[in-house]
Design an enzyme around this catalytic site. Structure first.
Site, PDB file in Angstrom:
ATOM      1  N   SER A  71       0.864  -1.181   0.000  1.00 37.85           N
ATOM      2  CA  SER A  71       0.000   0.000   0.000  1.00 37.85           C
ATOM      3  C   SER A  71       0.895   1.223   0.000  1.00 37.85           C
ATOM      4  O   SER A  71       2.051   1.154   0.436  1.00 37.85           O
ATOM      5  CB  SER A  71      -0.854   0.008   1.275  1.00 37.85           C
ATOM      6  N   TYR A 115      -2.876  -1.037  10.407  1.00 32.82           N
ATOM      7  CA  TYR A 115      -2.757  -1.258   8.957  1.00 32.82           C
ATOM      8  C   TYR A 115      -1.424  -0.709   8.426  1.00 32.82           C
ATOM      9  O   TYR A 115      -0.692  -1.389   7.700  1.00 32.82           O
ATOM     10  CB  TYR A 115      -3.935  -0.574   8.252  1.00 32.82           C
TER      11      TYR A 115
END
Ligand code: BGC
Length: 286
Positions: free
Chosen positions: A171, A184
């Protein structure tokens, strides 16, 4: 003059001669979390490029079956496989079955991932563990099984110049801190150095390990960020290219990165984010 010929017995690099559209013909891929979102688009794209694809899922059997059916309709082999990537036994079972069915694995797409967001001081240990277990430990478990098989089998020249390829779906948050999403961001930062460290370790076996680092992609994980005009407008302040990414943007890149056209690409993160990592706040400020 020094002799730059190789000092090992790996075969020469032979670039693909098949049509670019079937650049993964004869290769066997496993895509985790492939029943929806980015995983689904990557699985379908690999299938279109000629690869046989195992469609892993943990929830939503119907979605995974539909992805497998679509790939099979395009002429590649495919089946769906239920396994929790955070569970060691289920992961080894998934690889054993794939190797029993198809003989080996050439491409692992480490995609399965989730978010469990909370303000930091309200984040439970369960939320922390869940995200780390799936996003980071799950990628470790799958990568380890893949590397074991790649090392066992070695390079098969008519299939690929590499002994195997791993693509970790990371990401932009492997580098962009993300308030309210500490678990995350920590998992993706972990994926970055895990990927690079594995890449460094296994490169001599001609195994390539890379990441794709997507920005905001239109998938179920971030519906809140794009489903109404106000949210979309706010999101676009973070995206210099002024459009949301589509899952197919990631699928196309994954085909290239898994293919021999990317044979000298190793240990790198390919950001596919419309410029989200270009510090968009500085377009006018600073
Ligand atoms: C997250 C999305 C988010 C995007 C950009 C992704 O990794 O899963 O929810 O929209 O990063 O911030």
């Amino acid at each position: 003059m020094s002799d730059h010929s190789r000092d090992h017995d790996l075969p020469d690099v032979v670039m693909p001669t098949c049509p670019a559209s079937k650049v993964l013909k004869g290769q066997k891929a496993l895509v985790t979390g492939a029943g929806s979102g980015i995983g689904k688009a990557v699985a379908i794209a690999l299938g279109q490029a000629g690869a046989d694809v195992v469609v892993n899922y943990v929830r939503g059997r119907q979605g995974a079956d539909e992805v497998a059916a679509k790939i099979a309709k395009n002429g590649s082999r495919a089946y769906s496989h239920l396994a929790d990537v955070a569970d060691e036994d289920q992961v080894t079972g998934m690889f054993q079955k794939m190797i029993a069915e198809w003989g080996t694995i050439d491409i692992l797409i480490n995609n399965a991932g989730l978010q469990q967001d909370a303000p930091f001081d309200e984040m439970t240990l369960a939320q922390w563990n869940k995200v780390i277990n799936v996003n980071l430990t799950g990628q470790f478990l799958c990568a380890r099984e893949a590397v074991r098989e790649f090392k066992r089998r070695g390079v098969v020249e008519k299939v690929s110049c590499a002994a195997g390829k791993i693509i970790c779906i990371s990401s932009v948050h492997e580098v962009i801190p993300w308030a309210g999403h500490v678990n995350y961001a920590a998992s993706k930062g972990g994926v970055m150095l895990m990927m690079k460290s594995i890449a460094q370790e296994v490169a001599p076996y001609r195994i390539r390990v890379n990441s794709i680092a997507p920005g905001a992609i239109r998938t179920p994980i971030n519906t809140d960020a794009w489903q109404n005009p106000q949210a979309y407008e706010a999101l676009m302040t973070l995206v210099p290219y002024k459009r949301i990414g589509e899952p197919e943007d990631i699928g196309r890149a994954a085909v290239w990165l898994a293919s021999d056209y990317a044979d000298y690409v190793n240990g790198t993160s390919l950001f596919i984010d419309g410029g989200m990592t270009l510090y968009p706040g500085f377009t006018t400020g600073g």
